[in-house]
Motif scaffolding. Structure first.
Motif, PDB file in Angstrom:
ATOM      1  N   LEU A  10      -9.557  -3.927  16.519  1.00 24.58           N
ATOM      2  CA  LEU A  10     -10.942  -3.469  16.623  1.00 24.58           C
ATOM      3  C   LEU A  10     -11.729  -4.332  17.605  1.00 24.58           C
ATOM      4  CD1 LEU A  10     -11.780  -2.688  12.887  1.00 24.58           C
ATOM      5  CD2 LEU A  10     -11.086  -1.109  14.685  1.00 24.58           C
ATOM      6  N   ARG A  11     -11.478  -5.626  17.586  1.00 26.10           N
ATOM      7  CA  ARG A  11     -12.183  -6.513  18.515  1.00 26.10           C
ATOM      8  C   ARG A  11     -11.840  -6.155  19.961  1.00 26.10           C
ATOM      9  NH1 ARG A  11     -10.158 -10.943  16.843  1.00 26.10           N
ATOM     10  NH2 ARG A  11     -11.543 -11.083  15.043  1.00 26.10           N
ATOM     11  N   HIS A  12     -10.584  -5.756  20.170  1.00 29.46           N
ATOM     12  CA  HIS A  12     -10.163  -5.345  21.507  1.00 29.46           C
ATOM     13  C   HIS A  12     -10.930  -4.106  21.969  1.00 29.46           C
ATOM     14  CE1 HIS A  12      -7.530  -4.550  24.913  1.00 29.46           C
ATOM     15  NE2 HIS A  12      -7.322  -3.321  24.453  1.00 29.46           N
ATOM     16  N   LEU A  13     -11.274  -3.239  21.010  1.00 27.71           N
ATOM     17  CA  LEU A  13     -12.019  -2.029  21.331  1.00 27.71           C
ATOM     18  C   LEU A  13     -13.522  -2.263  21.362  1.00 27.71           C
ATOM     19  CD1 LEU A  13     -10.142   0.618  19.130  1.00 27.71           C
ATOM     20  CD2 LEU A  13      -9.936   0.272  21.594  1.00 27.71           C
ATOM     21  N   GLY A  14     -13.951  -3.469  21.031  1.00 24.54           N
ATOM     22  CA  GLY A  14     -15.377  -3.755  21.005  1.00 24.54           C
ATOM     23  C   GLY A  14     -16.066  -3.196  19.783  1.00 24.54           C
ATOM     24  N   ILE A  15     -15.323  -3.091  18.666  1.00 21.27           N
ATOM     25  CA  ILE A  15     -15.860  -2.527  17.426  1.00 21.27           C
ATOM     26  C   ILE A  15     -16.080  -3.656  16.424  1.00 21.27           C
ATOM     27  CG2 ILE A  15     -15.438  -0.901  15.550  1.00 21.27           C
ATOM     28  CD1 ILE A  15     -15.816   0.381  18.276  1.00 21.27           C
ATOM     29  N   SER A  16     -17.201  -3.639  15.743  1.00 16.12           N
ATOM     30  CA  SER A  16     -17.504  -4.695  14.775  1.00 16.12           C
ATOM     31  C   SER A  16     -16.660  -4.554  13.523  1.00 16.12           C
ATOM     32  CB  SER A  16     -18.986  -4.650  14.395  1.00 16.12           C
ATOM     33  OG  SER A  16     -19.261  -3.503  13.608  1.00 16.12           O
ATOM     34  N   ALA A  17     -16.464  -5.680  12.833  1.00 10.95           N
ATOM     35  CA  ALA A  17     -15.683  -5.672  11.595  1.00 10.95           C
ATOM     36  C   ALA A  17     -16.346  -4.842  10.515  1.00 10.95           C
ATOM     37  CB  ALA A  17     -15.473  -7.107  11.102  1.00 10.95           C
ATOM     38  N   ALA A  18     -17.665  -4.626  10.621  1.00 17.69           N
ATOM     39  CA  ALA A  18     -18.372  -3.824   9.616  1.00 17.69           C
ATOM     40  C   ALA A  18     -17.883  -2.379   9.584  1.00 17.69           C
ATOM     41  CB  ALA A  18     -19.877  -3.860   9.883  1.00 17.69           C
ATOM     42  N   ALA A  19     -17.250  -1.934  10.673  1.00 15.10           N
ATOM     43  CA  ALA A  19     -16.755  -0.559  10.731  1.00 15.10           C
ATOM     44  C   ALA A  19     -15.412  -0.398  10.037  1.00 15.10           C
ATOM     45  CB  ALA A  19     -16.638  -0.102  12.182  1.00 15.10           C
ATOM     46  N   LEU A  20     -14.727  -1.504   9.763  1.00 14.02           N
ATOM     47  CA  LEU A  20     -13.375  -1.433   9.213  1.00 14.02           C
ATOM     48  C   LEU A  20     -13.268  -0.645   7.916  1.00 14.02           C
ATOM     49  CD1 LEU A  20     -10.428  -2.262   9.526  1.00 14.02           C
ATOM     50  CD2 LEU A  20     -10.953  -4.396   8.343  1.00 14.02           C
ATOM     51  N   PRO A  21     -14.219  -0.790   6.963  1.00 13.54           N
ATOM     52  CA  PRO A  21     -14.086  -0.018   5.714  1.00 13.54           C
ATOM     53  C   PRO A  21     -14.059   1.485   5.925  1.00 13.54           C
ATOM     54  CG  PRO A  21     -15.674  -1.787   5.439  1.00 13.54           C
ATOM     55  CD  PRO A  21     -15.351  -1.730   6.896  1.00 13.54           C
ATOM     56  N   PHE A  22     -14.591   1.978   7.022  1.00 11.52           N
ATOM     57  CA  PHE A  22     -14.622   3.419   7.266  1.00 11.52           C
ATOM     58  C   PHE A  22     -13.350   3.936   7.925  1.00 11.52           C
ATOM     59  CE2 PHE A  22     -19.058   2.224   6.988  1.00 11.52           C
ATOM     60  CZ  PHE A  22     -19.615   3.262   6.272  1.00 11.52           C
ATOM     61  N   ILE A  23     -12.587   3.078   8.552  1.00  9.84           N
ATOM     62  CA  ILE A  23     -11.482   3.555   9.388  1.00  9.84           C
ATOM     63  C   ILE A  23     -10.138   2.945   9.023  1.00  9.84           C
ATOM     64  CG2 ILE A  23     -13.031   4.017  11.324  1.00  9.84           C
ATOM     65  CD1 ILE A  23     -12.194   1.392  12.560  1.00  9.84           C
ATOM     66  N   GLY A  24     -10.098   2.152   7.957  1.00  8.87           N
ATOM     67  CA  GLY A  24      -8.861   1.464   7.608  1.00  8.87           C
ATOM     68  C   GLY A  24      -7.700   2.380   7.315  1.00  8.87           C
ATOM     69  N   GLY A  25      -7.977   3.604   6.855  1.00  9.23           N
ATOM     70  CA  GLY A  25      -6.894   4.511   6.493  1.00  9.23           C
ATOM     71  C   GLY A  25      -6.614   5.593   7.504  1.00  9.23           C
ATOM     72  N   LEU A  26      -7.214   5.516   8.683  1.00  8.26           N
ATOM     73  CA  LEU A  26      -7.060   6.571   9.684  1.00  8.26           C
ATOM     74  C   LEU A  26      -5.879   6.247  10.588  1.00  8.26           C
ATOM     75  CD1 LEU A  26     -10.835   7.097  10.572  1.00  8.26           C
ATOM     76  CD2 LEU A  26      -9.453   8.236   8.811  1.00  8.26           C
ATOM     77  N   GLY A  27      -4.747   6.878  10.319  1.00  5.05           N
ATOM     78  CA  GLY A  27      -3.497   6.547  10.998  1.00  5.05           C
ATOM     79  C   GLY A  27      -3.509   6.805  12.483  1.00  5.05           C
ATOM     80  N   SER A  28      -4.225   7.841  12.947  1.00  7.74           N
ATOM     81  CA  SER A  28      -4.172   8.175  14.369  1.00  7.74           C
ATOM     82  C   SER A  28      -4.817   7.089  15.223  1.00  7.74           C
ATOM     83  CB  SER A  28      -4.861   9.517  14.624  1.00  7.74           C
ATOM     84  OG  SER A  28      -6.248   9.462  14.295  1.00  7.74           O
ATOM     85  N   LEU A  29      -5.714   6.304  14.656  1.00  3.47           N
ATOM     86  CA  LEU A  29      -6.356   5.235  15.410  1.00  3.47           C
ATOM     87  C   LEU A  29      -5.362   4.143  15.770  1.00  3.47           C
ATOM     88  CD1 LEU A  29      -8.986   3.992  16.537  1.00  3.47           C
ATOM     89  CD2 LEU A  29      -9.319   2.926  14.301  1.00  3.47           C
ATOM     90  N   TYR A  30      -4.373   3.938  14.894  1.00  4.67           N
ATOM     91  CA  TYR A  30      -3.411   2.854  15.084  1.00  4.67           C
ATOM     92  C   TYR A  30      -2.065   3.359  15.601  1.00  4.67           C
ATOM     93  CZ  TYR A  30      -6.970   0.817  12.129  1.00  4.67           C
ATOM     94  OH  TYR A  30      -8.177   0.422  11.610  1.00  4.67           O
TER      95      TYR A  30
END
Length: 441
Positions: A10-30
């Motif tokens: 997420l840091r590489h994408l410039g996304i804050s850690a606060a967003a992690l709870p919303f996207i932790g289970g989204l497989g296509s992102l990873y």
């Protein structure tokens, strides 16, 4: 391809850690859409004071069973349901049966010595071992591929603000009770974080919406829909909590006069649905793979005004079988619990498995149980055990009558289904025989 920690990603994408709870289970992102290992989950739901057995257990066993009136809400899930009659809590020792029924329910071991007096039995203390939910949680957290943010989540509905063996069923270890969270606002804060200003609650979405909008372009259409659902749920939950905070307490405080009676707020049904929605959402975001959902407490005197029942639940459960009015009210109470269990199943069934592996219900095992088999006899025999969903890989769509099986062995069976092949659990002597075969038998 070498994997990197999600926070670094997420840091590489410039996304804050606060967003992690919303996207932790989204497989296509990873980059693991459709390729991630199956996520098996477990939920144990508790309701107190036994059941009305003749309105609960089917007349026939096997695949030709028919639901009795209490279990009618489960009709849409008949082929995904497994009823187990003949599961016994055989734990002996100190403490009354309500205490042993509650604190020995998931631990399957004796209460430690203590000075908490219950009924006419000898006093006792906390359970002397870990509960099965925490045992499985520790096992899953010990493997990198099954680690989650929380491991387990403990939800409560109308659990009184007191701590004793009648109010606790989850234990991190001997003499280590785990308190459920029965306030949706507290659970929302735990899951997603919340901030306060002078005006009160500030939406966490206000601080991550930009990040989530940018990241949505990298998601599959299925994951975008799931992210929208997460965001909508959080927004609706925040709005509901804000409205409730202006009207009444979201929790269920103990009354000041009689500590044996919980005057349950009339918003209990609303709180129940909010907690279930949060539970499903936390699973969808892979925050945990184990959860408990505890309604009230053992010996609980909840007065369920929303059902037209003014008497305390425990008092009703002590009425004789020939008291038709009391039995009808107990049936209504247990029917309501069954409806909440069915709502949980439906929410999971309606939520696609992130990564594309059917529905979340296909990979989740739900267990609904009780501290007693029957309230007026205080029996620890024939404890209600309803299993639902595909997470255990058991043969479902059946009603089985077991031969006085210690509940130790059922918890070993469920642990094995979750990948944890326990050789014993709780009281070692009561573990003899090992896990049950709920696939071919």
């Amino acid at each position: 391809m070498t994997s990197i920690p999600r926070r670094d990603f997420l840091r590489h994408l410039g996304i804050s850690a606060a967003a992690l709870p919303f996207i932790g289970g989204l497989g296509s992102l990873y980059g693991n859409q459709g390729t991630a290992p199956r996520k098996k989950r477990l939920v144990i739901m508790f309701s107190p004071n036994g059941t009305v057995q003749e309105k609960f257990w089917p007349d026939a066993a096997g695949k030709d069973f028919q639901f009795k009136s209490i279990l009618e809400p489960l009709a849409p899930f008949r082929d995904k349901t497994l009823l187990l009659k003949g599961v016994y809590n055989k734990i002996q020792g100190d403490g009354d049966r309500h205490m042993r029924g509650m604190s020995c329910l998931l631990t399957a071991t004796e209460l430690a010595p203590g000075n908490i007096q219950g009924g006419s039995d000898t006093p006792a203390g906390w359970a002397s071992g870990i509960s099965i939910d925490q045992e499985i949680k520790n096992f899953l957290q010990g493997k990198a591929e099954t680690q989650t943010r929380f491991g387990s989540l403990e939800f409560g509905v109308a659990v009184p603000k007191r701590a004793d063996p009648w109010t606790r069923m989850s234990y991190a270890g001997a003499n280590k009770p785990v308190a459920p969270i029965d306030d949706p606002s507290q659970m929302l804060g735990k899951l997603y974080g919340k901030m306060q200003d002078k005006e009160g609650l500030v939406s966490v979405l206000d601080h991550v919406s930009g990040d989530l909008k940018r990241i949505s372009t990298k998601l599959s259409s299925e994951d975008r829909a799931l992210l929208d659902e997460h965001m909508n749920l959080v927004r609706e939950m925040e709005g509901e909590i804000a409205r409730q905070s202006q009207q009444k307490d979201m929790g269920h405080p103990m009354p000041e006069i009689d500590p044996t009676i919980e005057l349950v707020n009339d918003n209990t049904p609303q709180i129940s649905r909010m907690q279930i929605d949060l539970l499903v959402n936390s699973f969808a975001n892979d925050m945990a793979r184990v959860a408990t959902l505890q309604y009230m407490r053992s010996v609980g005197e909840a007065r369920m005004n929303w059902l037209g029942v003014q008497e305390g639940h425990h008092t009703l459960s002590h009425e004789p079988d020939n008291n038709a009015d009391a039995q009808a009210k107990l049936e209504k109470i247990n029917l309501w619990f069954a409806g909440e269990f069915a709502y949980l199943a439906k929410r999971l069934a309606d939520t696609p498995e992130p990564g594309g592996q059917g529905s979340m219900l296909d990979n989740t095992l739900l267990v609904w149980t009780n501290e007693l088999g029957k309230g007026n006899s205080h029996t620890l025999d024939d404890i209600p055990m309803v299993l639902l969903g595909g997470g255990g890989d058991f043969t479902m769509g059946r009603s089985l009558v077991l031969d006085k099986v210690p509940h130790n062995r059922l918890w070993m069976t469920i642990a094995k289904a979750m990948g944890h092949d326990l050789q014993s659990f709780g009281n070692t002597a009561l573990s003899n025989g090992g896990a049950l075969d709920l696939v071919t038998v």
